[in-house]
Structures are given as C-alpha cells and as structure tokens.
Design an enzyme around this catalytic site. Structure first.
Site, PDB file in Angstrom:
ATOM      1  N   VAL A  63      27.273 -29.996 -54.724  1.00 57.10           N
ATOM      2  CA  VAL A  63      28.614 -30.599 -54.768  1.00 57.10           C
ATOM      3  C   VAL A  63      28.598 -32.088 -54.432  1.00 57.10           C
ATOM      4  O   VAL A  63      29.621 -32.763 -54.556  1.00 57.10           O
ATOM      5  CB  VAL A  63      29.641 -29.859 -53.866  1.00 57.10           C
ATOM      6  N   TYR A 154      31.466 -35.726 -39.180  1.00 50.63           N
ATOM      7  CA  TYR A 154      31.920 -34.399 -39.640  1.00 50.63           C
ATOM      8  C   TYR A 154      33.437 -34.296 -39.498  1.00 50.63           C
ATOM      9  O   TYR A 154      34.137 -33.901 -40.439  1.00 50.63           O
ATOM     10  CB  TYR A 154      31.220 -33.329 -38.804  1.00 50.63           C
ATOM     11  N   LYS A 158      36.281 -33.825 -42.416  1.00 48.66           N
ATOM     12  CA  LYS A 158      37.144 -32.631 -42.441  1.00 48.66           C
ATOM     13  C   LYS A 158      38.623 -33.018 -42.292  1.00 48.66           C
ATOM     14  O   LYS A 158      39.498 -32.354 -42.848  1.00 48.66           O
ATOM     15  CB  LYS A 158      36.715 -31.642 -41.354  1.00 48.66           C
TER      16      LYS A 158
HETATM   17  P1  NDP Z   1      26.133 -22.424 -43.732  1.00 51.08           P
HETATM   18  O1  NDP Z   1      25.244 -23.583 -43.493  1.00 51.08           O
HETATM   19  O2  NDP Z   1      25.783 -21.108 -43.184  1.00 51.08           O
HETATM   20  O3  NDP Z   1      26.418 -22.295 -45.300  1.00 51.08           O
HETATM   21  C1  NDP Z   1      26.830 -23.435 -46.017  1.00 51.08           C
HETATM   22  C2  NDP Z   1      26.864 -23.140 -47.477  1.00 51.08           C
HETATM   23  O4  NDP Z   1      27.206 -24.359 -48.158  1.00 51.08           O
HETATM   24  C3  NDP Z   1      25.512 -22.701 -48.001  1.00 51.08           C
HETATM   25  O5  NDP Z   1      25.662 -21.754 -49.049  1.00 51.08           O
HETATM   26  C4  NDP Z   1      24.941 -24.002 -48.526  1.00 51.08           C
HETATM   27  O6  NDP Z   1      23.952 -23.742 -49.521  1.00 51.08           O
HETATM   28  C5  NDP Z   1      26.196 -24.653 -49.110  1.00 51.08           C
HETATM   29  N1  NDP Z   1      26.027 -26.085 -49.304  1.00 51.08           N
HETATM   30  C6  NDP Z   1      25.697 -27.026 -48.395  1.00 51.08           C
HETATM   31  N2  NDP Z   1      25.580 -28.225 -48.989  1.00 51.08           N
HETATM   32  C7  NDP Z   1      25.858 -28.033 -50.304  1.00 51.08           C
HETATM   33  C8  NDP Z   1      25.889 -28.879 -51.423  1.00 51.08           C
HETATM   34  N3  NDP Z   1      25.602 -30.186 -51.352  1.00 51.08           N
HETATM   35  N4  NDP Z   1      26.206 -28.346 -52.625  1.00 51.08           N
HETATM   36  C9  NDP Z   1      26.494 -27.032 -52.738  1.00 51.08           C
HETATM   37  N5  NDP Z   1      26.478 -26.172 -51.713  1.00 51.08           N
HETATM   38  C10 NDP Z   1      26.151 -26.675 -50.501  1.00 51.08           C
HETATM   39  O7  NDP Z   1      27.572 -22.836 -43.202  1.00 51.08           O
HETATM   40  P2  NDP Z   1      28.865 -21.979 -42.816  1.00 51.08           P
HETATM   41  O8  NDP Z   1      28.950 -20.745 -43.621  1.00 51.08           O
HETATM   42  O9  NDP Z   1      28.941 -21.929 -41.347  1.00 51.08           O
HETATM   43  O10 NDP Z   1      29.974 -23.048 -43.263  1.00 51.08           O
HETATM   44  C11 NDP Z   1      30.765 -22.926 -44.424  1.00 51.08           C
HETATM   45  C12 NDP Z   1      31.912 -23.917 -44.292  1.00 51.08           C
HETATM   46  O11 NDP Z   1      32.639 -23.627 -43.112  1.00 51.08           O
HETATM   47  C13 NDP Z   1      31.474 -25.380 -44.182  1.00 51.08           C
HETATM   48  O12 NDP Z   1      32.346 -26.180 -44.925  1.00 51.08           O
HETATM   49  C14 NDP Z   1      31.614 -25.663 -42.693  1.00 51.08           C
HETATM   50  O13 NDP Z   1      31.838 -27.024 -42.442  1.00 51.08           O
HETATM   51  C15 NDP Z   1      32.800 -24.803 -42.348  1.00 51.08           C
HETATM   52  N6  NDP Z   1      32.899 -24.450 -40.950  1.00 51.08           N
HETATM   53  C16 NDP Z   1      31.861 -23.828 -40.305  1.00 51.08           C
HETATM   54  C17 NDP Z   1      31.973 -23.525 -38.970  1.00 51.08           C
HETATM   55  C18 NDP Z   1      30.868 -22.888 -38.215  1.00 51.08           C
HETATM   56  O14 NDP Z   1      30.958 -22.802 -36.970  1.00 51.08           O
HETATM   57  N7  NDP Z   1      29.810 -22.392 -38.837  1.00 51.08           N
HETATM   58  C19 NDP Z   1      33.199 -23.841 -38.207  1.00 51.08           C
HETATM   59  C20 NDP Z   1      34.225 -24.468 -38.998  1.00 51.08           C
HETATM   60  C21 NDP Z   1      34.069 -24.753 -40.306  1.00 51.08           C
HETATM   61  P3  NDP Z   1      22.751 -24.735 -49.895  1.00 51.08           P
HETATM   62  O15 NDP Z   1      22.302 -25.376 -48.615  1.00 51.08           O
HETATM   63  O16 NDP Z   1      21.778 -23.836 -50.529  1.00 51.08           O
HETATM   64  O17 NDP Z   1      23.355 -25.709 -50.858  1.00 51.08           O
END
Ligand code: NDP
Length: 259
Positions: A63, A154, A158
C-alpha cells in the site's frame, strides 16, 4: 437485509487483525480479497477461508506503492465484481522520540498508514457512490485520538486517518456509503509482539515486564483480541450500521474515557 454476497477488500489481511476481519466477513457470506506484501501469509489466509467453504482470494499489494494499489483493485474487481466493502487495515508502527525520529521513518509511517488508506479509498469510493452502497472501515488506533511518548510519527499518521475518515464521511453521507474507523488499544498480534520485543531490547526488561508496562495503559489490564476488533469492523459493515457515519468505535477497555 444482509451483507451476504457483497465483495470486500481487506488490506493487511495476512495476519493479526486483518486475518480476523477477513474470517468474520466471510462468516457473514461476504466474498473477500485479502491483500498484503507477504504472499505466503495472504495465501494461507485465503486457502484456510476457502477450505471452510468461503470465497476468498489473495492479492499481493504494497500500500506504500500507488501502482500496487491500482493493480490490487483491478484484480479485486476481476475476482469480486464490485468492491462494496473496504477495510483499510494495513499498517506499521515504529517507536522513537520526536527529536530522533528520522524523516525517512516519518515518511514511511505516513505513506503506509495515511496515504495507503487515502489511495485505497480513492480507488473504491467512486464505484460505491455510483451504486449507492458502500462501507469503508479504517483501522486507526487510540493513537489516532491522543498522543503518547515515542509514537509521534505513528500517532500523527493515525490522526490523519481520523481526519480523512470524518471528512470523507461527510462527503458521501447522502450516497448510501459510510466511512468509519475503529480505534483499538494494544491488540494481541505480531505488531504488539514486536513492540514488546523492542522494549525488551531497549530496556533489558523481561517480556512479562515489557507486557506489563504497555498494559498499564489498559484499564482492563489485558490485550484486546483480534476477534474483538474484527467484530466491531464487521458490525460497521452491516446494514444495521447504516446510520453510523464518520464515527469511531474505541476498543480500549475505557482508557480514553477514564483519562
Ligand atoms: P500486524 O503487523 O500483525 O499485521 C499488519 C498487516 O498489515 C500485515 O498483514 C502486513 O503484511 C500488512 N502490511 C504492513 N505494511 C503493509 C504494506 N506496506 N502494504 C500492504 N500491507 C502491509 O499488525 P496488526 O494486525 O496488529 O495491525 C493491523 C492494524 O491495526 C494496523 O493498521 C495497526 O496500526 C492497527 N492497530 C494495531 C494495534 C495493535 O496493538 N496491534 C492497536 C491499534 C491499531 P505484510 O507485512 O506482509 O505487508
């Protein structure tokens, strides 16, 4: 009225919150494209969903790359027909004091978290508006609503997602489309595992101490589960959520409201 048969794109669908969202949407009969950079992870999620009888596809996408987003939605339309639901969940988090945050890191956080969300919305909103139905849910964070030490890049990215959510919601309000956000506290995902490891590395704390340190911010003293976040996302996609627009569901056990 049901969302069964609708087509959805879930970015960051390879693990954590995105994988849980993809699963819950398919449980509602939604056909889902999961997108992320790691092919193995998105293929595993799509394969597991298909083996449960759902319609799911994996499409590789970064993305941070506008061309990759364009290609994602071309392929998504080939699989789904219309993209009725977009869950902007792909995101990254890094930590640094504001005086040490490098421009390249600031830019990377903004490009993935804010610009990626913006471009995916631009790719899907025109079709939703034309058809008179659409749901966009942006996975923001409690860091979209307040600041904290060491997360300025971050949190700023957000906060941008929240501004985008509220403004787009106002534009599409009369078109049958809603744009909302969810704002979780710490969730039990690989992202939080990385945060804990980072604290261990920088401070010499044990893993348990590092986890306790981040849970100080949670009145419930626990990590939120990916399924709990996915339930709110799925609710916002349902017909029943039609009047909810430009809003956020805060999943933080009461941290912000009791602050
Ligand atoms: P993870 O790191 O577990 O998963 C993140 C996902 O986003 C992965 O599938 C990763 O896949 C994908 N991703 C990251 N960068 C890219 C990119 N450039 N293009 C496409 N896909 C991408 O994170 P979470 O599940 O914890 O987080 C998901 C969302 O929730 C995020 O937006 C995070 O900011 C938000 N969030 C998370 C919290 C937490 O405590 N975990 C709290 C609040 C919000 P890949 O690296 O293979 O691309």
């Amino acid at each position: 009225m049901s969302i069964s048969g609708r087509g959805a794109v879930v970015t960051g669908g390879g693990r954590g919150i995105g994988a849980a969202v993809a699963r819950q949407l398919t449980e509602c009969g939604v056909r889902v494209v999961v997108a992320a950079r790691s092919s193995a992870e998105i293929e595993a999620v799509a394969t597991a969903l298909r083996s449960g009888g759902s319609e799911a596809w994996a499409v590789r996408c970064d993305v941070a790359d506008p061309d990759s987003i364009t290609a994602l939605f071309e392929q998504a339309r080939a699989h789904l027909g219309d993209v009725d639901i977009l869950v902007n969940n792909a995101g990254i988090a890094t930590a640094a004091p504001v005086v040490k945050l490098e421009l390249a890191e600031w830019t990377r956080l903004w490009t993935v978290n804010a610009t990626g969300t913006f471009l995916a919305m631009q790719a899907t909103l025109p079709g939703m508006i034309e058809r008179g139905w659409g749901r966009i849910v942006n996975v923001a964070s409690i860091a979209a609503l307040r600041g904290a030490r060491y997360i300025s890049g971050y949190a700023a990215s957000k906060h941008a997602v929240m501004g985008l959510t509220r403004s787009a919601a106002a534009e599409v309000a009369s078109a049958g489309v809603t744009v909302n956000a969810v704002c979780p506290g710490y969730v039990d995902t690989p992202m939080t595992d990385a945060t804990v490891s980072n604290i261990v590395e920088r401070t010499g704390m044990t893993e348990q101490q590092a986890l306790d340190a981040i849970l100080v911010t949670s009145p419930q003293r626990r990590l939120i589960t990916p399924n709990e976040v996915a339930s709110s996302v799925t609710f916002l996609c349902e017909e029943a959520a039609r009047p909810i627009n430009g809003q956020t569901i805060v999943l933080d056990g009461g941290a912000i409201s009791s602050h």
